[in-house]
Design a protein around this motif. Structure first.
Motif, short mmCIF file in Angstrom:
data_model
loop_
_atom_site.label_atom_id
_atom_site.label_comp_id
_atom_site.label_asym_id
_atom_site.label_seq_id
_atom_site.Cartn_x
_atom_site.Cartn_y
_atom_site.Cartn_z
N GLU A 1 0.80 -1.22 0.00
CA GLU A 1 0.00 0.00 0.00
C GLU A 1 0.84 1.27 0.00
N ILE A 2 1.90 1.31 0.79
CA ILE A 2 2.73 2.52 0.85
C ILE A 2 3.47 2.72 -0.47
N LEU A 3 4.03 1.66 -1.02
CA LEU A 3 4.72 1.78 -2.31
C LEU A 3 3.73 2.19 -3.40
N TYR A 4 2.55 1.60 -3.40
CA TYR A 4 1.53 1.96 -4.38
C TYR A 4 1.16 3.43 -4.28
N ALA A 5 1.08 3.95 -3.06
CA ALA A 5 0.77 5.37 -2.87
C ALA A 5 1.84 6.26 -3.48
N LEU A 6 3.08 5.78 -3.51
CA LEU A 6 4.18 6.57 -4.07
C LEU A 6 4.30 6.46 -5.58
N ILE A 7 4.18 5.24 -6.12
CA ILE A 7 4.45 5.05 -7.56
C ILE A 7 3.22 4.74 -8.39
N GLY A 8 2.09 4.42 -7.76
CA GLY A 8 0.88 4.09 -8.51
C GLY A 8 1.15 2.97 -9.51
N VAL A 9 0.69 3.14 -10.73
CA VAL A 9 0.90 2.13 -11.77
C VAL A 9 1.96 2.59 -12.78
N THR A 10 2.92 3.36 -12.30
CA THR A 10 4.00 3.85 -13.16
C THR A 10 4.69 2.71 -13.90
N TYR A 11 4.88 1.59 -13.23
CA TYR A 11 5.58 0.44 -13.82
C TYR A 11 4.62 -0.64 -14.31
N GLY A 12 3.32 -0.42 -14.15
CA GLY A 12 2.33 -1.39 -14.61
C GLY A 12 1.41 -1.82 -13.49
N GLY B 1 -4.02 -1.13 -11.12
CA GLY B 1 -4.38 -0.03 -10.24
C GLY B 1 -5.60 -0.30 -9.38
N VAL B 2 -6.19 -1.47 -9.52
CA VAL B 2 -7.35 -1.83 -8.72
C VAL B 2 -6.93 -2.87 -7.68
N THR B 3 -6.32 -3.94 -8.15
CA THR B 3 -5.86 -4.99 -7.23
C THR B 3 -4.36 -5.24 -7.35
N THR B 4 -3.75 -4.89 -8.49
CA THR B 4 -2.33 -5.20 -8.69
C THR B 4 -1.50 -3.97 -9.04
N VAL B 5 -0.25 -4.05 -8.68
CA VAL B 5 0.76 -3.05 -9.03
C VAL B 5 2.02 -3.83 -9.43
N LYS B 6 2.75 -3.32 -10.41
CA LYS B 6 3.99 -3.98 -10.80
C LYS B 6 5.18 -3.27 -10.17
N LEU B 7 6.14 -4.07 -9.75
CA LEU B 7 7.38 -3.53 -9.22
C LEU B 7 8.25 -3.06 -10.38
#
Length: 74
Positions: free
Chosen positions: A17-28, A31-37
């Motif tokens: 959650e914290i990383l998602y708040a910082l980078i969103g879906v910048t890397y893929g 944005g609903v259930t998944t985020v890419k590193l």
């Protein structure tokens, strides 16, 4: 504990959650259930921005080619 490899994996937002708040879906990710590193395998990370006499560098842009330089021991 508390870190992940930057290998481009898709992960659940609820686990990052914290990383998602910082980078969103910048890397893929959706944005609903998944985020890419970020995928930093075989790459060198550089800062973003523009300086006097320098080329503008944007976040997430990959430059160069993998395995394009051969290093040898002298």
């Amino acid at each position: 504990m508390g870190w992940e490899f930057r290998d481009g994996r898709s992960m659940q937002i609820t686990n990052l959650e914290i990383l998602y708040a910082l980078i969103g879906v910048t890397y893929g990710g959706d944005g609903v259930t998944t985020v890419k590193l970020p995928n930093r395998n075989q790459t060198l990370q550089i800062g973003q921005g523009l300086g006097v006499g320098l080329t503008n560098r944007t976040m997430c842009k990959r430059l160069g080619e993998a395995d394009s330089v051969r290093l040898s021991r002298v």
